[in-house]
Design a protein around this motif. Structure first.
Motif, PDB file in Angstrom:
ATOM      1  N   PRO A  40       0.814  -1.223   0.000  1.00 65.24           N
ATOM      2  CA  PRO A  40       0.000   0.000   0.000  1.00 65.24           C
ATOM      3  C   PRO A  40       0.844   1.269   0.000  1.00 65.24           C
ATOM      4  N   GLY A  41       0.376   2.291  -0.711  1.00 70.17           N
ATOM      5  CA  GLY A  41       0.943   3.626  -0.611  1.00 70.17           C
ATOM      6  C   GLY A  41       2.403   3.736  -0.965  1.00 70.17           C
ATOM      7  N   THR A  42       2.855   3.059  -2.028  1.00 70.67           N
ATOM      8  CA  THR A  42       4.257   3.075  -2.410  1.00 70.67           C
ATOM      9  C   THR A  42       4.449   3.915  -3.657  1.00 70.67           C
ATOM     10  N   ALA A  43       5.536   4.677  -3.701  1.00 74.22           N
ATOM     11  CA  ALA A  43       5.807   5.530  -4.861  1.00 74.22           C
ATOM     12  C   ALA A  43       6.001   4.677  -6.113  1.00 74.22           C
ATOM     13  N   PRO A  44       5.485   5.117  -7.250  1.00 76.39           N
ATOM     14  CA  PRO A  44       5.694   4.364  -8.489  1.00 76.39           C
ATOM     15  C   PRO A  44       7.174   4.103  -8.737  1.00 76.39           C
ATOM     16  N   GLY A  45       7.507   2.856  -9.035  1.00 78.39           N
ATOM     17  CA  GLY A  45       8.889   2.482  -9.298  1.00 78.39           C
ATOM     18  C   GLY A  45       9.687   2.104  -8.073  1.00 78.39           C
ATOM     19  N   ALA A  46       9.138   2.334  -6.881  1.00 84.38           N
ATOM     20  CA  ALA A  46       9.839   1.935  -5.663  1.00 84.38           C
ATOM     21  C   ALA A  46       9.859   0.416  -5.538  1.00 84.38           C
ATOM     22  N   VAL A  47      10.786  -0.087  -4.759  1.00 81.40           N
ATOM     23  CA  VAL A  47      10.885  -1.530  -4.547  1.00 81.40           C
ATOM     24  C   VAL A  47      10.793  -1.812  -3.049  1.00 81.40           C
ATOM     25  N   VAL A  48      10.084  -2.888  -2.726  1.00 80.90           N
ATOM     26  CA  VAL A  48       9.989  -3.367  -1.352  1.00 80.90           C
ATOM     27  C   VAL A  48      10.518  -4.798  -1.337  1.00 80.90           C
ATOM     28  N   ALA A  49      11.392  -5.109  -0.382  1.00 81.90           N
ATOM     29  CA  ALA A  49      11.938  -6.463  -0.246  1.00 81.90           C
ATOM     30  C   ALA A  49      11.629  -6.968   1.158  1.00 81.90           C
ATOM     31  N   LEU A  50      11.216  -8.228   1.244  1.00 76.83           N
ATOM     32  CA  LEU A  50      10.791  -8.820   2.514  1.00 76.83           C
ATOM     33  C   LEU A  50      11.426 -10.191   2.689  1.00 76.83           C
ATOM     34  N   ALA A  51      12.036 -10.415   3.861  1.00 80.47           N
ATOM     35  CA  ALA A  51      12.542 -11.717   4.274  1.00 80.47           C
ATOM     36  C   ALA A  51      12.026 -11.986   5.678  1.00 80.47           C
ATOM     37  N   VAL A  52      12.301 -13.155   6.218  1.00 76.53           N
ATOM     38  CA  VAL A  52      11.816 -13.459   7.571  1.00 76.53           C
ATOM     39  C   VAL A  52      12.465 -12.560   8.605  1.00 76.53           C
ATOM     40  N   THR A  53      13.591 -11.923   8.237  1.00 75.68           N
ATOM     41  CA  THR A  53      14.303 -11.058   9.182  1.00 75.68           C
ATOM     42  C   THR A  53      13.824  -9.616   9.154  1.00 75.68           C
ATOM     43  N   GLY A  54      13.020  -9.246   8.172  1.00 77.99           N
ATOM     44  CA  GLY A  54      12.563  -7.866   8.116  1.00 77.99           C
ATOM     45  C   GLY A  54      12.200  -7.432   6.714  1.00 77.99           C
ATOM     46  N   GLN A  55      12.000  -6.126   6.567  1.00 77.99           N
ATOM     47  CA  GLN A  55      11.513  -5.561   5.315  1.00 77.99           C
ATOM     48  C   GLN A  55      12.217  -4.243   5.055  1.00 77.99           C
ATOM     49  N   ILE A  56      12.430  -3.937   3.763  1.00 80.38           N
ATOM     50  CA  ILE A  56      13.044  -2.667   3.403  1.00 80.38           C
ATOM     51  C   ILE A  56      12.326  -2.120   2.180  1.00 80.38           C
ATOM     52  N   SER A  57      12.180  -0.801   2.122  1.00 80.29           N
ATOM     53  CA  SER A  57      11.558  -0.125   0.988  1.00 80.29           C
ATOM     54  C   SER A  57      12.510   0.960   0.503  1.00 80.29           C
ATOM     55  N   VAL A  58      12.721   1.018  -0.824  1.00 80.28           N
ATOM     56  CA  VAL A  58      13.677   1.974  -1.386  1.00 80.28           C
ATOM     57  C   VAL A  58      13.018   2.688  -2.556  1.00 80.28           C
ATOM     58  N   ASP A  59      13.130   4.016  -2.590  1.00 76.64           N
ATOM     59  CA  ASP A  59      12.567   4.809  -3.678  1.00 76.64           C
ATOM     60  C   ASP A  59      13.343   4.581  -4.972  1.00 76.64           C
ATOM     61  N   PRO A  60      12.711   4.865  -6.116  1.00 68.76           N
ATOM     62  CA  PRO A  60      13.335   4.568  -7.410  1.00 68.76           C
ATOM     63  C   PRO A  60      14.358   5.616  -7.827  1.00 68.76           C
ATOM     64  N   VAL A  61      15.450   5.705  -7.091  1.00 68.40           N
ATOM     65  CA  VAL A  61      16.516   6.661  -7.385  1.00 68.40           C
ATOM     66  C   VAL A  61      17.620   5.943  -8.149  1.00 68.40           C
ATOM     67  N   GLU A  62      18.032   6.503  -9.273  1.00 72.51           N
ATOM     68  CA  GLU A  62      19.061   5.892 -10.105  1.00 72.51           C
ATOM     69  C   GLU A  62      20.313   5.590  -9.290  1.00 72.51           C
ATOM     70  N   GLY A  63      20.773   4.347  -9.402  1.00 74.71           N
ATOM     71  CA  GLY A  63      21.985   3.942  -8.703  1.00 74.71           C
ATOM     72  C   GLY A  63      21.772   3.371  -7.317  1.00 74.71           C
ATOM     73  N   ARG A  64      20.558   3.465  -6.766  1.00 71.76           N
ATOM     74  CA  ARG A  64      20.304   2.906  -5.436  1.00 71.76           C
ATOM     75  C   ARG A  64      20.426   1.384  -5.474  1.00 71.76           C
ATOM     76  N   THR A  65      20.874   0.809  -4.371  1.00 66.48           N
ATOM     77  CA  THR A  65      21.068  -0.641  -4.288  1.00 66.48           C
ATOM     78  C   THR A  65      20.487  -1.187  -2.993  1.00 66.48           C
ATOM     79  N   ILE A  66      20.134  -2.464  -3.045  1.00 69.81           N
ATOM     80  CA  ILE A  66      19.754  -3.224  -1.850  1.00 69.81           C
ATOM     81  C   ILE A  66      20.596  -4.488  -1.861  1.00 69.81           C
ATOM     82  N   ARG A  67      21.452  -4.649  -0.876  1.00 72.81           N
ATOM     83  CA  ARG A  67      22.300  -5.836  -0.774  1.00 72.81           C
ATOM     84  C   ARG A  67      21.611  -6.848   0.137  1.00 72.81           C
ATOM     85  N   PHE A  68      21.629  -8.127  -0.261  1.00 72.36           N
ATOM     86  CA  PHE A  68      21.038  -9.162   0.587  1.00 72.36           C
ATOM     87  C   PHE A  68      21.979 -10.359   0.695  1.00 72.36           C
TER      88      PHE A  68
END
Length: 251
Positions: free
Chosen positions: A11-39
């Motif tokens: 719900p309520g997420t900016a267009p192009g944003a990404v949300v990642a979910l694992a059993v350890t937690g959740q992260i949401s990142v806006d669609p900014v060029e070059g942004r990364t999520i390491r897992f």
């Protein structure tokens, strides 16, 4: 901590944003060029922890990167990441773009364990997709086959239609012998069988089915191309168990 699946949308997420979910937690990142999520396994040095008790999972196993208007997943770990449609992404392979919506990523661990990282890329309208409880169900995309193609592929995929555990395609020589017995007035040999199977693979590959070309599966190829073909035909209900009746004369 909320572990509700992202499969229902976000719900309520900016267009192009990404949300990642694992059993350890959740992260949401806006669609900014070059942004990364390491897992990966090393909680202090990644953005979201996956498989932290499993030594088969690499300390940093993969990265999600925003580039050219898309989120891309790349593998930096030792074992492959399983993407939707059973595609495997190996270390140092080219990153794969994630489509809008829900994508489950599975990190292979020890003792046949798989660790799930759910990823949701918000589309142009942002959040959760509309509920469509009473809408008409969309039928699966069934592939058109000629009568000879259907008969041959049922013979090739007999074990899949019988729900055998870990089925493999029937040997091409055996398929040719089956076809010759079913159609004694036609000339069937292994070359004709191979050409007909290759024609169906090429047709489905051109329509967007992955894993039907040698360069898409890597070496050694083995039965992978025909295995992927038969899985697609069964999952799309192009071939169904009642089709085995076409082989009744043989059994």
């Amino acid at each position: 901590m909320n572990h509700e699946s992202l499969a229902r949308g976000v719900p309520g997420t900016a267009p192009g944003a990404v949300v990642a979910l694992a059993v350890t937690g959740q992260i949401s990142v806006d669609p900014v060029e070059g942004r990364t999520i390491r897992f990966g396994r090393n909680r202090p040095e990644v953005d979201i922890c996956v498989g932290e008790t499993d030594l088969r999972v690499s300390r940093q196993h993969g990265v999600l990167t925003r580039r050219s208007g898309h989120w891309w997943v790349s593998n930096t770990g030792q074992l492959p990441i399983r993407l939707p449609k059973t595609r495997l992404l190996f270390r140092d392979e080219e990153p794969v773009p994630l489509p809008d919506g829900y994508s489950p990523l599975f990190v292979r661990g020890s003792h046949d364990r798989e660790h799930l990282l759910e990823v949701y890329v918000a589309g142009e309208d942002g959040g959760r997709p509309a509920m469509r409880h009473s809408a008409v169900t969309q039928p699966p995309k069934r592939w058109r086959l000629t009568e000879d193609e259907r008969l041959l592929l049922v013979a090739l995929g007999r074990r899949y239609l019988l729900h055998e555990s870990n089925p493999q395609p029937v040997a091409r020589q055996q398929v040719a012998e089956m076809m010759a017995e079913l159609q004694p007035d036609s000339t069937w040999g292994i070359k004709r069988v191979e050409h007909m199977i290759a024609d169906v693979r090429a047709r489905l590959s051109a329509a967007g089915v992955h894993g039907l070309l040698r360069e898409e599966v890597g070496e050694p190829v083995g039965n992978a191309l025909n295995d992927n073909l038969l899985k697609e035909l069964v999952l799309s209900t192009t071939l169904v168990p009642p089709d085995l009746a076409l082989l009744d004369e043989l059994y």
